[in-house]
Design an enzyme around this catalytic site. Sequence first.
Site, PDB file in Angstrom:
ATOM      1  N   ARG A  79      -8.965  -3.105  -2.718  1.00  0.00           N
ATOM      2  CA  ARG A  79      -8.005  -2.199  -2.068  1.00  0.00           C
ATOM      3  C   ARG A  79      -8.146  -0.782  -2.620  1.00  0.00           C
ATOM      4  O   ARG A  79      -8.026   0.186  -1.865  1.00  0.00           O
ATOM      5  CB  ARG A  79      -6.580  -2.739  -2.257  1.00  0.00           C
ATOM      6  CG  ARG A  79      -5.579  -2.094  -1.322  1.00  0.00           C
ATOM      7  CD  ARG A  79      -4.258  -2.801  -1.330  1.00  0.00           C
ATOM      8  NE  ARG A  79      -3.620  -2.741  -2.635  1.00  0.00           N
ATOM      9  CZ  ARG A  79      -2.521  -3.417  -2.974  1.00  0.00           C
ATOM     10  NH1 ARG A  79      -1.935  -4.199  -2.082  1.00  0.00           N
ATOM     11  NH2 ARG A  79      -2.000  -3.313  -4.169  1.00  0.00           N
ATOM     12  N   LYS A 104      -3.169   2.871  -0.658  1.00  0.00           N
ATOM     13  CA  LYS A 104      -2.194   3.126  -1.718  1.00  0.00           C
ATOM     14  C   LYS A 104      -2.368   4.551  -2.234  1.00  0.00           C
ATOM     15  O   LYS A 104      -2.679   4.784  -3.406  1.00  0.00           O
ATOM     16  CB  LYS A 104      -2.357   2.080  -2.832  1.00  0.00           C
ATOM     17  CG  LYS A 104      -1.035   1.636  -3.405  1.00  0.00           C
ATOM     18  CD  LYS A 104      -1.171   0.348  -4.172  1.00  0.00           C
ATOM     19  CE  LYS A 104      -0.063   0.141  -5.154  1.00  0.00           C
ATOM     20  NZ  LYS A 104       1.279   0.117  -4.595  1.00  0.00           N
ATOM     21  N   GLU A 152       7.713  -1.888   6.598  1.00  0.00           N
ATOM     22  CA  GLU A 152       7.830  -2.534   5.281  1.00  0.00           C
ATOM     23  C   GLU A 152       8.850  -1.782   4.444  1.00  0.00           C
ATOM     24  O   GLU A 152       9.406  -0.769   4.864  1.00  0.00           O
ATOM     25  CB  GLU A 152       6.477  -2.583   4.577  1.00  0.00           C
ATOM     26  CG  GLU A 152       5.891  -1.221   4.269  1.00  0.00           C
ATOM     27  CD  GLU A 152       4.653  -1.307   3.372  1.00  0.00           C
ATOM     28  OE1 GLU A 152       4.494  -2.301   2.651  1.00  0.00           O
ATOM     29  OE2 GLU A 152       3.864  -0.350   3.384  1.00  0.00           O
TER      30      GLU A 152
HETATM   31  N1  PLP Z   1       3.794  -2.179   0.125  1.00  0.00           N
HETATM   32  C1  PLP Z   1       3.831  -1.082  -0.617  1.00  0.00           C
HETATM   33  C2  PLP Z   1       4.145   0.195   0.044  1.00  0.00           C
HETATM   34  C3  PLP Z   1       3.576  -1.152  -1.991  1.00  0.00           C
HETATM   35  O1  PLP Z   1       3.630  -0.070  -2.751  1.00  0.00           O
HETATM   36  C4  PLP Z   1       3.295  -2.393  -2.575  1.00  0.00           C
HETATM   37  C5  PLP Z   1       3.000  -2.488  -3.998  1.00  0.00           C
HETATM   38  O2  PLP Z   1       1.904  -2.601  -4.414  1.00  0.00           O
HETATM   39  C6  PLP Z   1       3.271  -3.521  -1.757  1.00  0.00           C
HETATM   40  C7  PLP Z   1       3.523  -3.374  -0.413  1.00  0.00           C
HETATM   41  C8  PLP Z   1       2.951  -4.856  -2.318  1.00  0.00           C
HETATM   42  O3  PLP Z   1       1.588  -5.027  -2.542  1.00  0.00           O
HETATM   43  P1  PLP Z   1       1.064  -5.997  -3.646  1.00  0.00           P
HETATM   44  O4  PLP Z   1       1.619  -7.330  -3.342  1.00  0.00           O
HETATM   45  O5  PLP Z   1      -0.406  -5.983  -3.512  1.00  0.00           O
HETATM   46  O6  PLP Z   1       1.549  -5.485  -4.938  1.00  0.00           O
HETATM   47  C1  COI Z   2       3.513  -2.526  -7.128  1.00  0.00           C
HETATM   48  O1  COI Z   2       4.171  -3.493  -6.782  1.00  0.00           O
HETATM   49  O2  COI Z   2       2.515  -2.613  -7.848  1.00  0.00           O
HETATM   50  C2  COI Z   2       3.859  -1.217  -6.657  1.00  0.00           C
HETATM   51  O3  COI Z   2       2.983  -0.456  -6.447  1.00  0.00           O
HETATM   52  C3  COI Z   2       5.244  -0.877  -6.475  1.00  0.00           C
HETATM   53  C4  COI Z   2       5.570   0.373  -7.153  1.00  0.00           C
HETATM   54  C5  COI Z   2       6.258   0.358  -8.416  1.00  0.00           C
HETATM   55  C6  COI Z   2       5.110   1.621  -6.593  1.00  0.00           C
END
Ligand code: PLP
Ligand code: COI
Length: 337
Positions: A80, A183, A219
């Site tokens: 990612r 991200k 989301e």
């Molecule tokens: N959506 C957003 C906008 C996020 O910042 C995050 C955090 O990482 C997620 C979803 C969840 O992603 P992940 O499960 O890979 O941490």
């Molecule tokens: C994460 O879950 O890793 C995130 O990026 C959320 C956050 C604290 C920005």
Amino acid sequence: MAELDWKNLSFGYLKTDYNIRSYFRNGAWTKPELTSDETINIHMAATVLHYGQAAFEGMKAFRGEDGKIRIFRPEENAKRMRQSAEYLIMAVPPIDMFVDMVKEVVRANERFVPPYGTGASLYIRPVLFGTGPRVGVKPADEYVLIIFVTPVGPYYKSGFNTVKFMIDRDHDRAAPLGTGHIKAGGNYGASLISSEMAHKLGYAGVLYLDAKEKKFIDECGTANFFGIRGKSYITPKSHSILTSITNMSVMTLAEEMGLTVEKRPVEFAELPTFEEVGACGTAAVISPVGEIYDPEHKYTYVFNEGKPGKWGKKLYHKLRAIQYGEEPDTHGWNLIL
Ligand code: PLP
Ligand code: COI
């Protein structure tokens, strides 16, 4: 082991012993090096400062019942981060380099991986940004990838109790064909106005609707959304949401538990039909959502009487059990140090 109040950690920065860095210069990445320096000296015209060439990642390491340290799916974070880097025209870190850096920095800070049974974990935060100077709007020629770690407790103060979100139709965090699917640091800067408003009103955050029509659910600001109806696990498909590694994993677990996974555009009008609602992500884990307030209609949607629901609990416990090594990791998600 570090002397910390492990059971009462918040989701914040605590200094550890080392971070690790690799610099992209003259078209190549330097050998990653550990450092104890928490600061970085960069040029005042670095593209990160002016033009937002910055992306980050987030994952966790857990100390298991057997004493082993498990890092959850770091290769997915590497992939990612590469997508984020490609979109923002930054140098793209190789997967192996990224994963090796993660392993090395966790190993170097082993005394900060919280003890088993405290509910805490070691949050791993890679950040990549443009350090090369530019005045015209152009990608930098130099970048740095830094990975630091910090021991954390729950993201939402309520732990596994339900959280409350609100809708915000006055601000968008990501444009329909913009950067919501990566991200990019800028997405989070753009979300602060909503999240600060939500916090002031007593909500954990905002549930974003699609920016174009405000018709579909996107989301939460830091986590994916899911709803449960009957035996279906329903989660939005949209260009402007981040592909959550937690959600990917939870979808697999949901199917194994006999739920049908529906990943598709989800209309906001469907919200009242959900028996349970949740937010999932690395920081959020699986946070059951008890209420969602819609200021436009001055209406609060309540799910499962505001309490954690059956499926949210089951999924949460299953995911945690795999991460802490209490149950077999049949999918090979954990990287054991
Ligand atoms: N959506 C957003 C906008 C996020 O910042 C995050 C955090 O990482 C997620 C979803 C969840 O992603 P992940 O499960 O890979 O941490
Ligand atoms: C994460 O879950 O890793 C995130 O990026 C959320 C956050 C604290 C920005």
